[in-house]
Design a protein around this motif. Structure first.
Motif, PDB file in Angstrom:
ATOM      1  N   LEU A   8     -24.924 -97.110   7.604  1.00  0.00           N
ATOM      2  CA  LEU A   8     -26.351 -96.812   7.604  1.00  0.00           C
ATOM      3  C   LEU A   8     -26.941 -97.254   6.274  1.00  0.00           C
ATOM      4  CD1 LEU A   8     -26.727 -94.173   5.619  1.00  0.00           C
ATOM      5  CD2 LEU A   8     -26.351 -92.873   7.689  1.00  0.00           C
ATOM      6  N   TYR A   9     -28.272 -97.210   6.219  1.00  0.00           N
ATOM      7  CA  TYR A   9     -29.004 -97.549   5.000  1.00  0.00           C
ATOM      8  C   TYR A   9     -29.850 -96.355   4.588  1.00  0.00           C
ATOM      9  CZ  TYR A   9     -27.651-102.437   5.032  1.00  0.00           C
ATOM     10  OH  TYR A   9     -26.921-103.605   4.967  1.00  0.00           O
ATOM     11  N   GLU A  10     -29.929 -96.179   3.292  1.00  0.00           N
ATOM     12  CA  GLU A  10     -30.638 -95.026   2.750  1.00  0.00           C
ATOM     13  C   GLU A  10     -32.147 -95.218   2.735  1.00  0.00           C
ATOM     14  OE1 GLU A  10     -29.735 -97.490  -1.033  1.00  0.00           O
ATOM     15  OE2 GLU A  10     -29.223 -97.417   1.093  1.00  0.00           O
ATOM     16  N   TYR A  11     -32.624 -96.428   3.031  1.00  0.00           N
ATOM     17  CA  TYR A  11     -34.044 -96.724   2.931  1.00  0.00           C
ATOM     18  C   TYR A  11     -34.854 -96.069   4.053  1.00  0.00           C
ATOM     19  CZ  TYR A  11     -32.057-100.422  -0.014  1.00  0.00           C
ATOM     20  OH  TYR A  11     -31.343-101.108  -0.956  1.00  0.00           O
ATOM     21  N   ALA A  12     -36.132 -95.898   3.799  1.00  0.00           N
ATOM     22  CA  ALA A  12     -37.022 -95.258   4.763  1.00  0.00           C
ATOM     23  C   ALA A  12     -37.118 -96.071   6.058  1.00  0.00           C
ATOM     24  CB  ALA A  12     -38.408 -95.094   4.155  1.00  0.00           C
ATOM     25  N   VAL A  13     -37.244 -95.362   7.172  1.00  0.00           N
ATOM     26  CA  VAL A  13     -37.486 -95.976   8.481  1.00  0.00           C
ATOM     27  C   VAL A  13     -38.814 -95.426   8.990  1.00  0.00           C
ATOM     28  CG1 VAL A  13     -36.633 -96.332  10.820  1.00  0.00           C
ATOM     29  CG2 VAL A  13     -35.002 -96.091   8.930  1.00  0.00           C
ATOM     30  N   ASN A  14     -39.780 -96.314   9.215  1.00  0.00           N
ATOM     31  CA  ASN A  14     -41.105 -95.833   9.598  1.00  0.00           C
ATOM     32  C   ASN A  14     -41.164 -95.441  11.072  1.00  0.00           C
ATOM     33  OD1 ASN A  14     -41.388 -98.233  11.057  1.00  0.00           O
ATOM     34  ND2 ASN A  14     -42.695 -99.205   9.519  1.00  0.00           N
ATOM     35  N   ALA A  15     -42.325 -95.016  11.515  1.00  0.00           N
ATOM     36  CA  ALA A  15     -42.473 -94.420  12.843  1.00  0.00           C
ATOM     37  C   ALA A  15     -42.146 -95.385  13.970  1.00  0.00           C
ATOM     38  CB  ALA A  15     -43.888 -93.884  13.014  1.00  0.00           C
ATOM     39  N   VAL A  16     -42.317 -96.702  13.734  1.00  0.00           N
ATOM     40  CA  VAL A  16     -42.050 -97.673  14.801  1.00  0.00           C
ATOM     41  C   VAL A  16     -40.668 -98.298  14.670  1.00  0.00           C
ATOM     42  CG1 VAL A  16     -44.493 -98.160  15.130  1.00  0.00           C
ATOM     43  CG2 VAL A  16     -43.163 -99.573  13.539  1.00  0.00           C
ATOM     44  N   GLY A  17     -39.823 -97.743  13.790  1.00  0.00           N
ATOM     45  CA  GLY A  17     -38.470 -98.273  13.651  1.00  0.00           C
ATOM     46  C   GLY A  17     -38.410 -99.597  12.928  1.00  0.00           C
ATOM     47  N   GLY A  18     -39.346 -99.858  12.017  1.00  0.00           N
ATOM     48  CA  GLY A  18     -39.324-101.092  11.245  1.00  0.00           C
ATOM     49  C   GLY A  18     -39.482-102.307  12.142  1.00  0.00           C
ATOM     50  N   ALA A  19     -38.544-103.247  12.022  1.00  0.00           N
ATOM     51  CA  ALA A  19     -38.610-104.496  12.789  1.00  0.00           C
ATOM     52  C   ALA A  19     -38.417-104.280  14.283  1.00  0.00           C
ATOM     53  CB  ALA A  19     -37.562-105.488  12.264  1.00  0.00           C
ATOM     54  N   ARG A  20     -37.934-103.105  14.671  1.00  0.00           N
ATOM     55  CA  ARG A  20     -37.816-102.824  16.110  1.00  0.00           C
ATOM     56  C   ARG A  20     -39.200-102.697  16.762  1.00  0.00           C
ATOM     57  NH1 ARG A  20     -32.494 -99.346  17.539  1.00  0.00           N
ATOM     58  NH2 ARG A  20     -31.076-100.294  16.039  1.00  0.00           N
ATOM     59  N   TYR A  48     -41.270-100.289  17.788  1.00  0.00           N
ATOM     60  CA  TYR A  48     -41.360 -99.526  19.034  1.00  0.00           C
ATOM     61  C   TYR A  48     -42.810 -99.381  19.492  1.00  0.00           C
ATOM     62  CZ  TYR A  48     -36.524 -97.995  18.209  1.00  0.00           C
ATOM     63  OH  TYR A  48     -35.170 -97.957  18.012  1.00  0.00           O
ATOM     64  N   THR A  49     -43.028 -99.574  20.763  1.00  0.00           N
ATOM     65  CA  THR A  49     -44.350 -99.335  21.356  1.00  0.00           C
ATOM     66  C   THR A  49     -44.339 -98.151  22.308  1.00  0.00           C
ATOM     67  OG1 THR A  49     -43.852-100.890  23.153  1.00  0.00           O
ATOM     68  CG2 THR A  49     -44.973-101.767  21.196  1.00  0.00           C
ATOM     69  N   ASP A  50     -43.141 -97.667  22.655  1.00  0.00           N
ATOM     70  CA  ASP A  50     -43.036 -96.592  23.645  1.00  0.00           C
ATOM     71  C   ASP A  50     -42.693 -95.236  23.048  1.00  0.00           C
ATOM     72  OD1 ASP A  50     -40.544 -97.473  22.872  1.00  0.00           O
ATOM     73  OD2 ASP A  50     -39.605 -97.132  24.820  1.00  0.00           O
ATOM     74  N   ARG A  51     -42.480 -95.182  21.729  1.00  0.00           N
ATOM     75  CA  ARG A  51     -42.144 -93.899  21.110  1.00  0.00           C
ATOM     76  C   ARG A  51     -42.412 -93.976  19.618  1.00  0.00           C
ATOM     77  NH1 ARG A  51     -36.332 -93.557  19.387  1.00  0.00           N
ATOM     78  NH2 ARG A  51     -35.382 -95.613  19.647  1.00  0.00           N
ATOM     79  N   ARG A  52     -42.378 -92.833  18.960  1.00  0.00           N
ATOM     80  CA  ARG A  52     -42.586 -92.743  17.519  1.00  0.00           C
ATOM     81  C   ARG A  52     -41.470 -91.889  16.923  1.00  0.00           C
ATOM     82  NH1 ARG A  52     -45.149 -96.423  18.377  1.00  0.00           N
ATOM     83  NH2 ARG A  52     -47.306 -96.944  17.805  1.00  0.00           N
ATOM     84  N   LEU A  53     -40.933 -92.326  15.797  1.00  0.00           N
ATOM     85  CA  LEU A  53     -39.897 -91.570  15.109  1.00  0.00           C
ATOM     86  C   LEU A  53     -40.541 -90.506  14.221  1.00  0.00           C
ATOM     87  CD1 LEU A  53     -37.502 -94.473  14.027  1.00  0.00           C
ATOM     88  CD2 LEU A  53     -37.337 -93.006  16.041  1.00  0.00           C
ATOM     89  N   PRO A  54     -39.873 -89.362  14.048  1.00  0.00           N
ATOM     90  CA  PRO A  54     -40.428 -88.309  13.189  1.00  0.00           C
ATOM     91  C   PRO A  54     -40.643 -88.779  11.757  1.00  0.00           C
ATOM     92  CG  PRO A  54     -38.628 -87.468  14.536  1.00  0.00           C
ATOM     93  CD  PRO A  54     -38.633 -88.961  14.713  1.00  0.00           C
ATOM     94  N   ALA A  55     -41.586 -88.160  11.092  1.00  0.00           N
ATOM     95  CA  ALA A  55     -41.959 -88.563   9.733  1.00  0.00           C
ATOM     96  C   ALA A  55     -40.827 -88.374   8.739  1.00  0.00           C
ATOM     97  CB  ALA A  55     -43.196 -87.776   9.288  1.00  0.00           C
ATOM     98  N   HIS A  56     -39.876 -87.451   9.012  1.00  0.00           N
ATOM     99  CA  HIS A  56     -38.833 -87.228   8.011  1.00  0.00           C
ATOM    100  C   HIS A  56     -37.867 -88.396   7.885  1.00  0.00           C
ATOM    101  CE1 HIS A  56     -37.145 -84.792  11.581  1.00  0.00           C
ATOM    102  NE2 HIS A  56     -36.459 -85.908  11.550  1.00  0.00           N
ATOM    103  N   PHE A  57     -37.905 -89.374   8.798  1.00  0.00           N
ATOM    104  CA  PHE A  57     -37.107 -90.578   8.607  1.00  0.00           C
ATOM    105  C   PHE A  57     -37.761 -91.554   7.640  1.00  0.00           C
ATOM    106  CE2 PHE A  57     -35.544 -89.517  13.017  1.00  0.00           C
ATOM    107  CZ  PHE A  57     -34.275 -89.140  12.608  1.00  0.00           C
ATOM    108  N   ASN A  58     -39.043 -91.364   7.380  1.00  0.00           N
ATOM    109  CA  ASN A  58     -39.789 -92.314   6.562  1.00  0.00           C
ATOM    110  C   ASN A  58     -39.703 -91.957   5.073  1.00  0.00           C
ATOM    111  OD1 ASN A  58     -41.318 -94.578   6.111  1.00  0.00           O
ATOM    112  ND2 ASN A  58     -43.281 -93.588   6.546  1.00  0.00           N
ATOM    113  N   ARG A  59     -38.476 -91.690   4.634  1.00  0.00           N
ATOM    114  CA  ARG A  59     -38.204 -91.454   3.215  1.00  0.00           C
ATOM    115  C   ARG A  59     -36.746 -91.803   2.953  1.00  0.00           C
ATOM    116  NH1 ARG A  59     -38.755 -85.592   4.815  1.00  0.00           N
ATOM    117  NH2 ARG A  59     -36.618 -84.768   5.045  1.00  0.00           N
TER     118      ARG A  59
END
Length: 543
Positions: A205-217, A219-230
């Protein structure tokens, strides 16, 4: 005791002291991390037991895994998390009874072993079942149960007996799977390969933040929780990040299909850390607390046995596996014990600091363990799964070249001790497996890298990334410079994928498998190139 040793011991004492202070009044990262160091062992807390009949949601959302196959046993893993993106996986702080079964067939009509194990909240409801009494060199199927819920079925296999003469062995090497850089398409194809084992060489895994749309993924059908974005810092951060990665269906499919042998690199903790030295200027005791959190979460989420369970900021990850008389695998940890990088972390001109004979990539104890293991080995192939590029790799074909200080080029004396030790031990067929650099390489390992005509003493296969670096390119921008600067480099490709290696008593064959894209799902896989090296005659030939 040297000043350096005394300083290290003092730092560890501070880290453990902070870990015992369960109710810190201070704010900041040290307070947040303190709980990571000294969590109670499973069974010591007075947690209640959960009535599994009341489990209203499937707890096996993170799949199953197996690892470290031995002749009569294999390690099975799962983690209960009905709501994986929530702290604690959506479970209360209670013990959960989990049943497990191992069978000769996928329908479980012939069960070989079964039992129960407790999933403790202290270990985030992960379970590690060391199943013994199995037949050697045999395929098995396994599953878990909790209440009315049954996990996906996993497939694994045991290793052959130590002295067994086996005809062939096929493995895969993978590394570097940044969730935010793309889909894990390579794992979907890997799940369909006929393999004896998968070696994961770091950056799970990587320690970097992952935003709500999963970065380069994107996503258009879901959103990731804000606590991943750190960035991951606390134990809860790392546990949640593993849940995000483990919930990926392609990664889950690969784990369910094959036993994994894992080792870490830097991003499971922090980019380019070296031993007890962090990347950035934070107090050393604070970094040890972060390392303790990262190491604990790593063990909780990987198919590793009890000897690998960490104690505070320390974890013995290097270990040895045998597959009959055909192959010995000496799995290294080139991150936890290394000297700090010379001249910074990047590409630098080598000099007295990097060439200091006292510098080490492995630490003295691990280096001695490796060389002693080679002296005792009677395997045809001695394979070293490890993290960073072992062969010399100049960036330019001119006298003003630079080398990567984070790779073995930044520790040339340490590398030479390894190569000299292999020669002294009579290791005729040395294969190094590497990850880290997000490209595929094939190298001849030379007795003297300054002399292209010198004797070839081994082979290195570098697995490209699963997703890190996004889609990549067949010929990266520096392809011409690197291939001209390093005549012992026989292959260089910048696309995503993995490498498979087939060993027989006569030869080793590597197939570099690549996918065309990872920023969109479902790309096909193809073989970019294949190489063989003959037993007793090191040197790569393209098929």
């Amino acid at each position: 005791m040297t000043t350096a040793h005394r300083h290290t011991r003092e730092l560890r004492a501070v880290a453990r002291h902070l870990g015992r202070r369960r109710f810190l009044t201070a704010t900041g990262a040290a307070a947040a991390l303190a709980f990571a160091v000294n969590l109670p062992a499973a069974g010591t807390a007075a947690a209640a037991e959960l009535d599994t009949g009341k489990l209203a949601e499937d707890p096996f959302t993170l799949g199953v895994a197996s690892g470290d196959p031995l002749p009569g046993s294999v390690l099975l893993w799962t983690r209960l998390a009905p709501r994986p993106y929530e702290p604690g996986g959506g479970l209360p702080s209670a013990r959960v009874q989990v049943g497990w079964e191992v069978a000769h067939d996928a329908r479980f009509t012939r069960v070989a072993r079964r039992g129960h194990i407790t999933a403790h909240p202290e270990f985030d409801h992960s379970v590690h079942v060391d199943v013994t009494g199995l037949d050697p060199d045999r395929v098995y199927h396994y599953r878990f149960r909790a209440g009315r819920w049954t996990s996906p079925v996993g497939r694994t296999r045991t290793a052959p007996r130590a002295g067994a003469r086996i005809s062939d062995l096929k493995l895969a090497a993978v590394s570097c799977q940044a969730y935010h850089d793309g889909y894990f398409t390579a794992y979907r194809h890997l799940a369909d390969e006929d393999l004896d084992a998968v070696f994961h060489l770091g950056d799970y895994l990587y320690e970097y933040a992952v935003n709500a749309v999963g970065g380069a993924r994107n996503y258009t059908d879901r959103r990731l929780p804000a606590h991943f974005n750190r960035e991951t810092v606390t134990l809860e951060d790392y546990r949640l990040r593993y849940a995000l990665y483990r919930s990926d269906p392609d990664l889950a499919a690969a784990h369910a299909a094959h036993p994994f042998v894992v080792t870490w690199d830097d991003h499971e903790t922090e980019n380019n850390y070296a031993g007890e030295t962090p990347e950035n200027d934070v107090p050393p005791e604070e970094f040890l607390l972060r390392r303790a959190a990262a190491y604990r979460a790593y063990w909780e989420n990987q198919p590793l046995r009890r000897p690998q369970r960490p104690a505070g900021p320390d974890m013995r990850l290097y270990r040895r596996l045998r597959f009959g008389r055909l192959a010995q695998f000496d799995v290294l940890d080139t991150r936890q014990y290394r000297s700090d990088q010379a001249y910074g972390d990047g590409w630098q001109t080598p000099g007295p600091e990097s060439e200091d004979p006292a510098r080490t990539m492995t630490g003295e104890t691990q280096e001695r363990w490796l060389l002693d293991g080679w002296r005792a080995s009677d395997a045809v192939w001695n394979v070293v799964p490890q993290q960073v590029t072992f062969a010399r790799r100049r960036n330019l074909p001119t006298p003003d070249f630079k080398l990567s200080m984070d790779s073995w080029d930044g520790y040339p004396a340490s590398r030479q001790r390894i190569l000299d030790g292999a020669q002294a031990a009579g290791v005729d067929n040395l294969v190094v497996l590497t990850g880290d650099v997000h490209v595929g390489y094939a190298f001849d390992l030379k007795e003297d890298f300054d002399d292209p005509s010198s004797r070839t003493v081994g082979t290195e296969f570098v697995a490209t990334s699963v997703s890190s670096g996004k889609d990549g390119a067949e010929k990266p921008a520096n392809w011409d410079n690197l291939t001209r600067a390093n005549p012992h480099m026989r292959f260089y490709d910048g696309r995503r994928g993995y490498v498979t290696v087939t060993l027989t008593s006569e030869r080793a064959r590597a197939d570099f498998r690549t996918v065309s894209a990872v920023t969109t799902p479902g790309a096909p896989v193809s073989t970019a190139a294949s190489f063989v090296t003959e037993a007793g005659n090191p040197g790569l030939e393209q098929v």
